[in-house]
Design a protein around this motif. Structure first.
Motif, PDB file in Angstrom:
ATOM      1  N   LEU A 385       1.075  -1.107   0.007  1.00  0.00           N
ATOM      2  CA  LEU A 385       0.125   0.034   0.085  1.00  0.00           C
ATOM      3  C   LEU A 385       0.995   1.203   0.149  1.00  0.00           C
ATOM      4  N   ILE A 386       0.701   2.113  -1.041  1.00  0.00           N
ATOM      5  CA  ILE A 386       1.799   3.062  -1.222  1.00  0.00           C
ATOM      6  C   ILE A 386       1.995   4.248  -0.174  1.00  0.00           C
ATOM      7  N   PHE A 387       0.827   4.836   0.324  1.00  0.00           N
ATOM      8  CA  PHE A 387       0.633   5.829   1.274  1.00  0.00           C
ATOM      9  C   PHE A 387       1.350   5.335   2.731  1.00  0.00           C
ATOM     10  N   THR A 388       0.698   4.109   3.060  1.00  0.00           N
ATOM     11  CA  THR A 388       0.975   3.812   4.483  1.00  0.00           C
ATOM     12  C   THR A 388       2.104   2.765   4.656  1.00  0.00           C
ATOM     13  N   ASN A 389       2.764   2.536   3.391  1.00  0.00           N
ATOM     14  CA  ASN A 389       3.800   1.669   3.292  1.00  0.00           C
ATOM     15  C   ASN A 389       3.645   0.033   4.022  1.00  0.00           C
ATOM     16  N   ARG A 390       2.358  -0.282   4.078  1.00  0.00           N
ATOM     17  CA  ARG A 390       1.964  -1.618   4.615  1.00  0.00           C
ATOM     18  C   ARG A 390       1.980  -2.654   3.431  1.00  0.00           C
ATOM     19  N   ASN A 391       2.537  -3.944   3.735  1.00  0.00           N
ATOM     20  CA  ASN A 391       2.333  -4.927   2.536  1.00  0.00           C
ATOM     21  C   ASN A 391       1.273  -5.523   2.792  1.00  0.00           C
ATOM     22  N   TRP A 392       0.183  -5.406   1.717  1.00  0.00           N
ATOM     23  CA  TRP A 392      -0.878  -6.332   1.601  1.00  0.00           C
ATOM     24  C   TRP A 392      -0.795  -7.540   1.331  1.00  0.00           C
ATOM     25  N   VAL A 393       0.136  -7.825   0.232  1.00  0.00           N
ATOM     26  CA  VAL A 393       0.616  -9.352   0.127  1.00  0.00           C
ATOM     27  C   VAL A 393       2.019  -9.364   0.474  1.00  0.00           C
ATOM     28  N   PRO A 394       2.706 -10.191   1.442  1.00  0.00           N
ATOM     29  CA  PRO A 394       3.748 -10.453   2.102  1.00  0.00           C
ATOM     30  C   PRO A 394       4.719 -10.731   0.657  1.00  0.00           C
ATOM     31  N   GLU A 395       5.927 -10.567   1.028  1.00  0.00           N
ATOM     32  CA  GLU A 395       6.835 -10.798   0.119  1.00  0.00           C
ATOM     33  C   GLU A 395       7.074 -12.593  -0.228  1.00  0.00           C
ATOM     34  N   THR A 396       6.662 -13.133  -1.320  1.00  0.00           N
ATOM     35  CA  THR A 396       6.537 -14.266  -1.683  1.00  0.00           C
ATOM     36  C   THR A 396       7.457 -14.843  -2.762  1.00  0.00           C
ATOM     37  N   LYS A 397       8.344 -15.728  -2.466  1.00  0.00           N
ATOM     38  CA  LYS A 397       9.411 -16.253  -3.314  1.00  0.00           C
ATOM     39  C   LYS A 397       8.705 -17.611  -3.934  1.00  0.00           C
ATOM     40  N   PHE A 398       9.117 -17.800  -5.102  1.00  0.00           N
ATOM     41  CA  PHE A 398       8.642 -18.999  -5.727  1.00  0.00           C
ATOM     42  C   PHE A 398       9.742 -19.596  -6.666  1.00  0.00           C
ATOM     43  N   GLU A 399      10.198 -20.862  -6.404  1.00  0.00           N
ATOM     44  CA  GLU A 399      11.271 -21.446  -7.269  1.00  0.00           C
ATOM     45  C   GLU A 399      10.710 -22.635  -7.870  1.00  0.00           C
ATOM     46  N   ASN A 400      11.070 -22.647  -9.462  1.00  0.00           N
ATOM     47  CA  ASN A 400      10.674 -23.670 -10.006  1.00  0.00           C
ATOM     48  C   ASN A 400      11.711 -24.264 -11.046  1.00  0.00           C
ATOM     49  N   ILE A 401      12.049 -25.531 -10.896  1.00  0.00           N
ATOM     50  CA  ILE A 401      12.712 -26.166 -11.940  1.00  0.00           C
ATOM     51  C   ILE A 401      11.953 -27.326 -12.635  1.00  0.00           C
ATOM     52  N   ALA A 402      12.059 -27.341 -13.915  1.00  0.00           N
ATOM     53  CA  ALA A 402      11.444 -28.105 -14.754  1.00  0.00           C
ATOM     54  C   ALA A 402      12.108 -28.756 -15.949  1.00  0.00           C
ATOM     55  N   PRO A 403      12.273 -30.105 -15.876  1.00  0.00           N
ATOM     56  CA  PRO A 403      13.098 -30.772 -16.910  1.00  0.00           C
ATOM     57  C   PRO A 403      12.061 -31.376 -17.916  1.00  0.00           C
ATOM     58  N   PHE A 404      12.146 -31.316 -19.279  1.00  0.00           N
ATOM     59  CA  PHE A 404      11.086 -31.729 -20.140  1.00  0.00           C
ATOM     60  C   PHE A 404      11.869 -32.677 -21.373  1.00  0.00           C
ATOM     61  N   VAL A 405      11.178 -33.477 -21.911  1.00  0.00           N
ATOM     62  CA  VAL A 405      11.501 -34.040 -23.146  1.00  0.00           C
ATOM     63  C   VAL A 405      10.226 -34.248 -24.149  1.00  0.00           C
ATOM     64  N   GLN A 406      10.295 -34.018 -25.488  1.00  0.00           N
ATOM     65  CA  GLN A 406       9.172 -34.207 -26.110  1.00  0.00           C
ATOM     66  C   GLN A 406       9.588 -35.173 -27.352  1.00  0.00           C
ATOM     67  N   ALA A 407       9.004 -35.711 -27.991  1.00  0.00           N
ATOM     68  CA  ALA A 407       9.391 -36.503 -29.047  1.00  0.00           C
ATOM     69  C   ALA A 407       8.254 -36.660 -30.298  1.00  0.00           C
ATOM     70  N   GLU A 408       8.582 -36.668 -31.482  1.00  0.00           N
ATOM     71  CA  GLU A 408       7.854 -36.950 -32.743  1.00  0.00           C
ATOM     72  C   GLU A 408       8.342 -38.025 -33.312  1.00  0.00           C
ATOM     73  N   LEU A 409       7.208 -39.005 -33.778  1.00  0.00           N
ATOM     74  CA  LEU A 409       7.645 -40.222 -34.444  1.00  0.00           C
ATOM     75  C   LEU A 409       6.614 -40.558 -35.729  1.00  0.00           C
ATOM     76  N   PRO A 410       7.073 -39.984 -36.838  1.00  0.00           N
ATOM     77  CA  PRO A 410       6.149 -40.392 -38.400  1.00  0.00           C
ATOM     78  C   PRO A 410       6.253 -41.829 -38.344  1.00  0.00           C
ATOM     79  N   PHE A 411       5.063 -42.053 -39.068  1.00  0.00           N
ATOM     80  CA  PHE A 411       5.045 -43.736 -39.552  1.00  0.00           C
ATOM     81  C   PHE A 411       4.108 -43.741 -40.833  1.00  0.00           C
TER      82      PHE A 411
END
Length: 710
Positions: A385-411
């Motif tokens: 909140l700008i004028f009273t410098n209160r946090n409406w939403v607290p500092e929130t940290k998010f960390e994400n790691i995502a390995p992936f694999v895709q394949a296409e097979l024509p036949f």
């Protein structure tokens, strides 16, 4: 629902067969290549519905709708009507949220969704827009409705410096100063040896907007508005190619959109149909603002283990401020008497990420294509909140790691089987924090301390597809894909009012997973391009927005199901005449009492209306013309969960574009809402009961533009 499904299947077959009938004696047209799947692929090989807004289409639409959502609504079936405001809240894609990207860099802020992610770049620097319909996880977190990728202009390779300019002026019928809108942009590009660059600057000043009866359209004081605003964008892209197979590229995009604060709003009256209007004055506080800086560093090597290695590092600083008020949630008797404390909020998000992938096409003689890699994201978000410098939403940290694999097979020469896995491993971290006193107004404004925590989530997301090409240029496909996102964590945390709450035990912080099943067909032959698709999107624990007494939204977790039909057809009648149409039908259901039964329809905040768009375009010599119609169908909300209106009354809007190519450039004339139709927007009719958000749609607006490259 059986009859509806049969109808959709019949329509899908009808589109395919009628398209083939027209195209059967014609040759195959040039294939569209898209990069929104993270590797360049022909659109016809993707087992989902795909829309590509070409440079020519984007150029024309910028004279008919100067807001991003308006252009998407005109050309992309399944995208809901534009609110014509800075906020995209209430705008959805297939009844869910899309993931916005700029050259593959995510723009969405899922931890505290500001609904501003469609306004982080000026479209003057965008070359084309690629849209993948339906939930998927190929680009990571957030694409439960689909992917919208803004592909920016590329540096020129000719060796000569080129300078491009564009200027446009928009006015209403009465040519009044209040309604003037003007924009301009300039870019320079050149290749010098192994180096190349593109630098661009743009400016956009919008005045008030006026409805079909000549009344000023009210300015959204809380969510932010495009009317009475100023926008600027600085963009640069520098590339270096040390060898034939390698490229290093640095890109920076600095964007700012802010209201001028010259007008307040006289609330309308939904009961009598009187829309909100603007009144001269300076509202208390600061106007809504988007201030976004995005930086990316890309490296490509086309000869790593016989494949292409791509590495992208990115960073984004995002700040979005909202208008203020003496809202009940903001009150605290320790600061000021209840009912007198004015404040306004500002979202802040810092994202840092890395995306590494390796693509190998045609392994050995098998024809198998493999695409694999890993994504990393770190997001730190808070809302103060700008004028009273209160946090409406607290500092929130998010960390994400995502390995992936895709394949296409024509036949067998006509079948292509595709599939992939993505393992999402995410962790949310919130320290102990205090809620706003206003959360406990009924308990003498008691400030609560919430115990922090570090909930973690992991899930294996799968996708698979089968494409059949019985004749060249005609494909039939079916696919299953899963999308993953976080609920609006900020809305959940800022609304806590129960003593003893702990972040580790709040179910509403669990991720949202959407499953998308699709059956479709695509025709790219001769004079015809057509697509049709039926789909179903389900979430066992979906996230729906519900308004509280202040009009602020909270997240409600419910089982949801959305079914729909989408189709597009473009036909070249002659060398000079093209016609086209697209249609979207959606039905959403939710379980409101957690008994496993879908007992109510989705409301207007969470799903768009059914719609039909059509156009005719004519080109002769240096002249071009396009007329387009958008028809929004009526919708009944009497059985909708938390419906804010019993019905939506649909409307028709017609736009006209005329272009003339000069020796030194191009002149364009666009007329938005040609017949000056008076209507109230979809969200204002059915998504809110507030008079100060009951806005009419824009009436006739005339744009004259000029562009040239030297």
């Amino acid at each position: 629902m059986v009859s509806k499904t049969n109808l959709m299947s019949a329509l899908l077959a009808s589109v395919a067969m009628s398209s083939l009938a027209v195209a059967e004696e014609a040759g195959v047209v040039e294939e569209l290549i898209v990069s929104a799947t993270r590797t360049a692929k022909p659109a016809s090989t993707i087992p989902n519905m795909v829309t590509v807004i070409s440079p020519e289409d984007l150029d024309e639409q910028l004279t008919l709708a100067t807001d991003t959502a308006g252009i998407l609504a005109n050309l992309v079936p399944g995208f809901s009507p534009s609110r014509q405001k800075m906020s995209g809240f209430g705008e959805s894609f297939r009844g869910r949220s899309p993931l916005y990207l700029i050259d593959g860099v995510p723009q969405s802020n899922p931890l505290r969704d500001s609904s501003r992610d469609g306004y982080t770049i000026d479209l003057a620097v965008v070359d084309r827009i690629e849209v993948i319909h339906g939930a998927n996880a190929i680009q990571g977190l957030g694409a439960t409705g689909g992917i919208i990728n803004f592909v920016t202009k590329k540096p020129d390779n000719s060796g000569d410096m080129k300078i491009g300019v564009q200027a446009a002026l928009t006015t209403t019928d009465n040519l009044g100063d209040e309604g003037l809108e003007y924009r301009g942009s300039i870019y320079a590009t050149q290749k010098i040896g192994n180096f190349d660059y593109l630098a661009s600057a743009s400016y956009h000043k919008r005045g008030l907007m006026f409805d079909g009866q000549g009344r000023s359209i009210g300015v959204d004081q809380t969510q932010g508005d495009l009317g009475d605003s100023e926008q600027r964008n600085l963009f640069a892209k520098v590339g270096f190619e040390p060898t034939e197979n390698q490229r290093i590229q640095f890109t920076i995009n600095d964007f700012n959109l802010a209201g001028d604060g010259d007008y307040g709003t006289l609330a309308g009256d939904p009961a009598t149909g009187r829309p909100a209007t603007a009144i001269a004055g300076s509202p208390e506080g600061e106007p809504g603002t988007n201030d976004v800086t995005t930086i990316s560093l890309d490296y490509t090597h086309k000869a790593v283990a016989d494949g292409t290695l791509t590495v992208q590092l990115y960073s984004q600083d995002f700040r979005a401020s909202f208008g203020g008020g003496t809202f009940g949630s903001f009150q605290d008797p320790a600061i000021a008497p209840v009912g007198t404390l004015f404040d306004q909020s500002e979202n802040n998000s810092e994202k840092r990420g890395a995306r590494i992938s390796w693509d190998r096409q045609g392994i050995g003689s098998s024809g198998v294509n493999v695409f694999t890699g890993v994504d990393y994201l770190q997001d730190t978000t808070f809302q103060r909140l700008i004028f009273t410098n209160r946090n409406w939403v607290p500092e929130t940290k998010f960390e994400n790691i995502a390995p992936f694999v895709q394949a296409e097979l024509p036949f067998a020469g006509i079948f292509t089987l595709s599939g992939g896995l993505r393992y999402e491993n995410a962790k949310l971290k919130v320290d102990d924090f205090q809620t706003l006193a206003g959360n406990r107004a009924s308990s003498d404004y008691a400030v609560l301390t919430v115990e922090g925590g570090s909930p973690s989530f992991d899930d294996l997301l799968i996708n698979g597809g089968l494409m059949v090409e019985p004749v060249e240029g005609w494909t039939i496909y079916t696919s299953y894909s899963e999308g993953f996102t976080m609920p609006d964590v900020g809305r959940v945390l800022r609304g806590i009012s129960t003593p003893g709450s702990s972040v580790d035990t709040i179910f509403d912080l669990q991720p949202v997973k959407a499953d998308n099943i699709e059956l479709g067909t695509s025709v790219t032959m001769g004079r015809v391009q057509a697509q049709a698709s039926v789909f179903q999107s389900k979430s066992s624990d979906g996230a729906r927005y519900v308004a509280d007494p202040d009009g602020f939204l909270r997240v409600q977790r419910e089982k949801t199901r959305i079914r729909g039909f989408e189709a597009m057809l473009e036909l070249t009648v002659t060398e000079e005449l093209n016609v086209g149409a697209n249609v979207s039908v959606q039905e959403g259901r939710v379980d409101t009492n957690d008994d496993g039964v879908l007992d109510a329809d989705l409301d207007a905040v969470n799903i768009g209306p059914n719609r039909f768009n059509m156009y005719a375009a004519y080109r002769h010599g240096d002249w071009s013309a396009r007329v387009q119609l958008a028809h929004l169908f009526d919708r009944d909300f009497t059985n909708a969960a938390d419906a804010l209106a019993a019905e939506f009354k649909g409307y028709d809007v017609v736009d006209l574009h005329i272009g003339y190519r000069l020796e030194s450039g191009k002149m364009q004339l666009g007329v938005q809402n040609l017949f000056d139709k008076q209507y109230v927007t979809y969200y204002s009719q059915a998504g809110t009961t507030r008079g100060d958000r009951y806005f009419a749609g824009r009436g006739r607006a005339i744009t004259l533009s000029y562009q040239a490259e030297f």
